[in-house]
Write an enzyme that holds these catalytic residues in place. Structure first.
Site, PDB file in Angstrom:
ATOM      1  N   VAL A  22      -9.788 -23.163  52.525  1.00  0.00           N
ATOM      2  CA  VAL A  22      -9.163 -23.398  51.220  1.00  0.00           C
ATOM      3  C   VAL A  22      -8.326 -22.188  50.809  1.00  0.00           C
ATOM      4  O   VAL A  22      -7.184 -22.311  50.379  1.00  0.00           O
ATOM      5  CB  VAL A  22     -10.228 -23.692  50.140  1.00  0.00           C
ATOM      6  N   LYS A  23      -8.877 -20.982  50.993  1.00  0.00           N
ATOM      7  CA  LYS A  23      -8.184 -19.775  50.551  1.00  0.00           C
ATOM      8  C   LYS A  23      -6.867 -19.564  51.287  1.00  0.00           C
ATOM      9  O   LYS A  23      -5.863 -19.180  50.688  1.00  0.00           O
ATOM     10  CB  LYS A  23      -9.082 -18.551  50.726  1.00  0.00           C
ATOM     11  N   ARG A  46     -13.587 -24.034  62.254  1.00  0.00           N
ATOM     12  CA  ARG A  46     -14.739 -24.755  62.807  1.00  0.00           C
ATOM     13  C   ARG A  46     -15.967 -23.844  62.845  1.00  0.00           C
ATOM     14  O   ARG A  46     -15.843 -22.614  62.848  1.00  0.00           O
ATOM     15  CB  ARG A  46     -14.424 -25.252  64.232  1.00  0.00           C
ATOM     16  N   LYS A  48     -19.034 -22.971  65.268  1.00  0.00           N
ATOM     17  CA  LYS A  48     -19.319 -23.101  66.698  1.00  0.00           C
ATOM     18  C   LYS A  48     -20.478 -24.074  66.941  1.00  0.00           C
ATOM     19  O   LYS A  48     -21.468 -24.056  66.210  1.00  0.00           O
ATOM     20  CB  LYS A  48     -19.688 -21.716  67.236  1.00  0.00           C
ATOM     21  N   ALA A  57     -24.757 -16.761  73.987  1.00  0.00           N
ATOM     22  CA  ALA A  57     -25.882 -15.825  73.840  1.00  0.00           C
ATOM     23  C   ALA A  57     -26.465 -15.512  75.216  1.00  0.00           C
ATOM     24  O   ALA A  57     -26.806 -14.365  75.525  1.00  0.00           O
ATOM     25  CB  ALA A  57     -26.943 -16.420  72.926  1.00  0.00           C
ATOM     26  N   GLU A 114      -5.894 -11.330  80.788  1.00  0.00           N
ATOM     27  CA  GLU A 114      -5.724 -11.677  82.196  1.00  0.00           C
ATOM     28  C   GLU A 114      -5.332 -13.160  82.389  1.00  0.00           C
ATOM     29  O   GLU A 114      -4.447 -13.492  83.180  1.00  0.00           O
ATOM     30  CB  GLU A 114      -7.047 -11.352  82.916  1.00  0.00           C
ATOM     31  N   SER A 115      -5.979 -14.032  81.601  1.00  0.00           N
ATOM     32  CA  SER A 115      -5.733 -15.477  81.723  1.00  0.00           C
ATOM     33  C   SER A 115      -4.322 -15.879  81.294  1.00  0.00           C
ATOM     34  O   SER A 115      -3.817 -16.922  81.681  1.00  0.00           O
ATOM     35  CB  SER A 115      -6.726 -16.227  80.847  1.00  0.00           C
ATOM     36  N   GLU A 140     -14.534 -14.910  62.519  1.00  0.00           N
ATOM     37  CA  GLU A 140     -13.399 -14.488  63.352  1.00  0.00           C
ATOM     38  C   GLU A 140     -12.134 -15.253  62.968  1.00  0.00           C
ATOM     39  O   GLU A 140     -12.123 -16.477  62.940  1.00  0.00           O
ATOM     40  CB  GLU A 140     -13.706 -14.752  64.825  1.00  0.00           C
TER      41      GLU A 140
HETATM   42  P1  0O2 Z   1     -14.750 -21.229  71.567  1.00  0.00           P
HETATM   43  O1  0O2 Z   1     -15.488 -21.657  70.370  1.00  0.00           O
HETATM   44  O2  0O2 Z   1     -14.948 -22.139  72.722  1.00  0.00           O
HETATM   45  O3  0O2 Z   1     -13.319 -20.934  71.283  1.00  0.00           O
HETATM   46  P2  0O2 Z   1     -14.863 -12.637  76.146  1.00  0.00           P
HETATM   47  O4  0O2 Z   1     -15.459 -11.270  76.279  1.00  0.00           O
HETATM   48  O5  0O2 Z   1     -13.394 -12.693  76.459  1.00  0.00           O
HETATM   49  O6  0O2 Z   1     -15.612 -13.731  76.848  1.00  0.00           O
HETATM   50  P3  0O2 Z   1     -15.374 -12.234  73.323  1.00  0.00           P
HETATM   51  O7  0O2 Z   1     -15.734 -10.834  73.640  1.00  0.00           O
HETATM   52  O8  0O2 Z   1     -16.343 -13.039  72.524  1.00  0.00           O
HETATM   53  O9  0O2 Z   1     -14.995 -13.073  74.622  1.00  0.00           O
HETATM   54  O10 0O2 Z   1     -14.111 -12.140  72.414  1.00  0.00           O
HETATM   55  P4  0O2 Z   1     -12.634 -12.606  72.622  1.00  0.00           P
HETATM   56  O11 0O2 Z   1     -12.125 -12.194  73.952  1.00  0.00           O
HETATM   57  O12 0O2 Z   1     -11.952 -12.066  71.452  1.00  0.00           O
HETATM   58  O13 0O2 Z   1     -12.707 -14.184  72.602  1.00  0.00           O
HETATM   59  C1  0O2 Z   1     -13.178 -14.900  71.532  1.00  0.00           C
HETATM   60  C2  0O2 Z   1     -12.452 -16.217  71.434  1.00  0.00           C
HETATM   61  O14 0O2 Z   1     -11.044 -16.044  71.706  1.00  0.00           O
HETATM   62  C3  0O2 Z   1     -12.883 -17.252  72.424  1.00  0.00           C
HETATM   63  O15 0O2 Z   1     -13.992 -17.920  71.928  1.00  0.00           O
HETATM   64  C4  0O2 Z   1     -11.675 -18.165  72.478  1.00  0.00           C
HETATM   65  O16 0O2 Z   1     -11.614 -19.018  71.339  1.00  0.00           O
HETATM   66  C5  0O2 Z   1     -10.545 -17.188  72.397  1.00  0.00           C
HETATM   67  N1  0O2 Z   1     -10.143 -16.777  73.745  1.00  0.00           N
HETATM   68  C6  0O2 Z   1     -10.350 -15.595  74.327  1.00  0.00           C
HETATM   69  N2  0O2 Z   1      -9.827 -15.579  75.555  1.00  0.00           N
HETATM   70  C7  0O2 Z   1      -9.303 -16.805  75.778  1.00  0.00           C
HETATM   71  C8  0O2 Z   1      -8.614 -17.406  76.882  1.00  0.00           C
HETATM   72  O17 0O2 Z   1      -8.402 -16.802  77.933  1.00  0.00           O
HETATM   73  N3  0O2 Z   1      -8.216 -18.694  76.728  1.00  0.00           N
HETATM   74  C9  0O2 Z   1      -8.446 -19.404  75.596  1.00  0.00           C
HETATM   75  N4  0O2 Z   1      -8.015 -20.658  75.562  1.00  0.00           N
HETATM   76  N5  0O2 Z   1      -9.090 -18.861  74.544  1.00  0.00           N
HETATM   77  C10 0O2 Z   1      -9.517 -17.589  74.620  1.00  0.00           C
HETATM   78  P5  0O2 Z   1     -15.002 -18.697  72.883  1.00  0.00           P
HETATM   79  O18 0O2 Z   1     -16.181 -17.847  73.096  1.00  0.00           O
HETATM   80  O19 0O2 Z   1     -14.296 -19.220  74.071  1.00  0.00           O
HETATM   81  O20 0O2 Z   1     -15.475 -19.860  71.960  1.00  0.00           O
END
Ligand code: 0O2
Ligand code: 0O2
Length: 262
Positions: A22-23, A46, A48, A57, A114-115, A140
């Site tokens: 909302v904000k 969202r 998680k 975890a 990297e991705s 986040e």
């Molecule tokens: P969800 O809910 O599925 O999105 P990492 O160490 O890289 O495994 P970390 O340290 O938790 O992750 O933090 P990071 O790197 O900031 O990543 C947090 C979130 O950023 C991820 O959440 C993704 O939503 C997004 N993200 C990070 N890297 C990528 C990537 O390579 N591709 C995509 N599509 N999203 C990315 P989660 O954990 O995936 O949860």
């Protein structure tokens, strides 16, 4: 944790997501009301999924009683921008807010992962006012352009499909798609002023057309059918190619007429 305990645990997180949506949607509305360009295009959020929380975890060896302190993205807010340089503006908005405090920032826009993933992440502490008092949680923000979002959404679903093990050939294609998304953002930045001007002109014109339409409707509800039909025809002639000045003078003319009958 039993399912009931999970539900209780997640309450402040879903409240935070709703409040933050909302904000930040309101910030967009505020810019639009002032007829100004908004660095925020749209906002989603969202909580998680429990299964994803458990998976993460497990991956990072976080004990369940530490999840609230060590998992930063149980509450997630995504802010989409049109242009790369809007991202910095949104980050600045977050930095200046008094209702949250920043823990740290991760700049994957300058430091592409990297991705091929690009986004700006801001981890905040956010106080939620619950029935039994205040509870501070972590959340986040992911701030990204539409092109970055398009790429990340597709890559995320492929990761889901291939269980984090995307085949080499597809990985390469994703890399080159990430480059293409980057190029797209660069090119859009170069023609940003033109795009903004066009969008602004569109908004000014549609607001004029809607004001004129309102006046015409008022006229016909007052029974002034000859006049309302005449103005309707004039408006129709202007809708496609009319200049702003022509629309303004039509608006003034309808206003004058309404004034006379008041
Ligand atoms: P969800 O809910 O599925 O999105 P990492 O160490 O890289 O495994 P970390 O340290 O938790 O992750 O933090 P990071 O790197 O900031 O990543 C947090 C979130 O950023 C991820 O959440 C993704 O939503 C997004 N993200 C990070 N890297 C990528 C990537 O390579 N591709 C995509 N599509 N999203 C990315 P989660 O954990 O995936 O949860
Ligand atoms: P609008 O302005 O009517 O589109 P809520 O129902 O508010 O609790 P929300 O935010 O609708 O939850 O759900 P979600 O899934 O988090 O966010 C979806 C929102 O993102 C919707 O806006 C979509 O219209 C918007 N959205 C998704 N993709 C795009 C896109 O490519 N461009 C734009 N401009 N908007 C997009 P709302 O909230 O329904 O509002």
């Amino acid at each position: 944790m039993a399912i009931g305990e999970w539900k209780t645990f997640l309450i402040p997180y879903s409240q935070a997501v709703e409040e933050l949506k909302v904000k930040f949607k309101s910030i967009r509305k505020e810019y639009r009301k002032k007829n100004e360009y908004s660095p925020i295009e749209f906002v989603t959020g969202r909580v998680k999924e429990i299964s994803s929380i458990l998976e993460k975890a497990n991956k990072f060896n976080i004990p369940l009683d530490r999840i609230g302190y060590e998992m930063e993205d149980i509450a997630g807010i995504r802010v989409m921008c049109q242009f790369v340089d809007d991202i910095e503006k949104v980050v600045e908005i977050i930095r200046n807010r008094k209702d949250m405090s920043i823990m740290y920032e991760k700049d994957y826009v300058s430091n592409v992962k990297e991705s091929g993933y690009r986004s700006y992440h801001v981890i905040i502490k956010y106080p939620v006012n619950m029935a039994e008092g205040e509870k501070e949680i972590l959340a986040e923000f992911q701030i990204r352009t539409l092109a970055m979002n398009f790429w990340a959404t597709i890559e995320h679903s492929l990761n889901y499909k291939y269980k984090q093990d995307i085949p080499g050939g597809i990985k390469l294609k994703l890399k080159s798609a990430a480059d293409a998304a980057f190029q797209l953002d660069q090119q859009m930045l170069e023609i940003k002023d033109e795009i903004k001007d066009a969008q602004k002109l569109f908004e000014v014109k549609s607001s004029l057309v809607s004001d004129i339409m309102n006046n015409i409707l008022t006229m016909s509800s007052m029974g002034k059918l000859t006049e309302s039909t005449r103005y309707q025809i004039q408006l129709n002639n202007l809708i496609e190619e009319g200049e702003v000045s022509e629309l303004v003078s039509l608006l003034r003319s309808t206003e004058k007429l309404l004034q006379m009958y008041k």
